[in-house]
Each structure stands twice: as C-alpha cells, then as structure tokens.
Design a protein around this motif. Structure first.
Motif, PDB file in Angstrom:
ATOM      1  N   PRO A  57       1.052  -1.134  -0.565  1.00  0.00           N
ATOM      2  CA  PRO A  57      -0.100   0.136   0.007  1.00  0.00           C
ATOM      3  C   PRO A  57       0.702   1.051  -0.065  1.00  0.00           C
ATOM      4  O   PRO A  57       0.641   2.414  -0.652  1.00  0.00           O
ATOM      5  N   TYR A 146      -8.423  -1.022  -2.505  1.00  0.00           N
ATOM      6  CA  TYR A 146      -7.962   0.011  -3.897  1.00  0.00           C
ATOM      7  C   TYR A 146      -9.384  -0.224  -4.961  1.00  0.00           C
ATOM      8  O   TYR A 146      -9.693  -0.707  -5.478  1.00  0.00           O
ATOM      9  N   SER A 162      -5.880   4.245  -3.421  1.00  0.00           N
ATOM     10  CA  SER A 162      -6.349   4.036  -2.450  1.00  0.00           C
ATOM     11  C   SER A 162      -7.479   4.807  -2.371  1.00  0.00           C
ATOM     12  O   SER A 162      -7.777   5.339  -2.520  1.00  0.00           O
TER      13      SER A 162
END
Length: 166
Positions: A57, A146, A162
C-alpha cells in the motif's frame, strides 16, 4: 526386457487442456488457453504489476522496482514521483501512499485487457473471471481497499488508487 506395447498415457493436465479446447470449439468460445494464467506480454503492464501492485500500500519502493524495467526517475515533485522509459514509450507516476499509475502508448495487443484482469486478480488473490476490465475494479489487498482501472483511451493507463481518505 521386452518393450511395452501399451499406449502412452496422457497427463491429466493435457487431458484437461484438450477437453477445454474441444468444449471451447463446440461452444464457440474464444481460446484463452494459449497462454498460461498470469502470462504478461505487455511491458507497461509488467511495470504496473512489479512497481504498483507489488509495492502497495505504500508504493514507497515503486520507483526502485521500476528501475528494473528501464524507468529512470525524471521528476520529484515532493508528494509525487515521475519516471519514464528511455524511449518514452511508458512512464510511472507515484503519488505518496495514494496512487500508482503506468501510462503507455496504445497497445496493438487485444489481449492486454485480459492480461490486466489476470494481473489484478493474482495480486488480489481472486479468480480473474470475477473481474471485468469495463470499468473501475474494487479489490482488497494487504488489508486495504483499492480502486484499479485500465483506461485504453488514447493509450494505455493502468492505475491503482487507495480508497483511504477519499
């Protein structure tokens, strides 16, 4: 020792492949077994897989991963990084912990949309058949949600963003 006169046995994978091909021909389905699941031939999509999907991430290692694909950092805009292939055919844009995108020239390969779904499905741990490249795809990966998108207008754009903070 006498040679065996028995017929050679077909491996189970080969039998499954043959059955799939025959069934596909009978039903008029496209042959998607010519490449193994996960095969990626598009360079920009390989970059997206290795730099964006693999480093989510945080996307903090995206530019380092991109260097293996020939991407050279071009601009550091503080919260964003931009890199480009030496021939200008594709580029990487990373925006903090929020977004990672690869843009490229238009691909002539019609299988690129299918490859995109396969790459995203593999990263998310879901079957590729459960995804469609017709619009944004929502996936959960490494505990975060996401939105992933493949846009083919005017070129190729592979984006993962995100949903945190949206």
């Amino acid at each position: 020792m006498t040679p065996s006169l028995s017929k050679p046995r077909m491996r189970p994978q080969a039998g499954t492949l043959a059955a799939t091909l025959v069934l596909g021909l009978v039903l008029g389905l496209p042959n998607t077994s010519s490449s193994k699941a996960g095969d990626v031939t598009d360079k920009a999509l390989m970059l997206f897989r290795d730099a964006c999907l693999a480093t989510a991430p945080a996307f903090d290692r995206a530019m380092a991963a991109a260097k293996k694909h020939g991407i050279k950092p071009q601009m550091d805009l503080g919260a964003s990084l931009v890199g480009m292939a030496p021939d200008g055919s594709y580029s990487l844009q990373v925006r903090g912990k929020k977004e990672c995108a690869v843009t490229a020239e238009k691909s002539a390969d019609p299988a690129v949309a299918e490859q995109f779904c396969s790459v995203v499905a593999t990263a998310a741990g879901v079957p590729a058949a459960s995804l469609t490249s017709d619009g944004p795809i929502q996936i959960t990966m490494r505990g975060q949600t996401y939105v992933v998108r493949h846009d083919r207008k005017g070129g190729e754009a592979y984006v993962i963003m995100s949903t945190a903070g949206l």
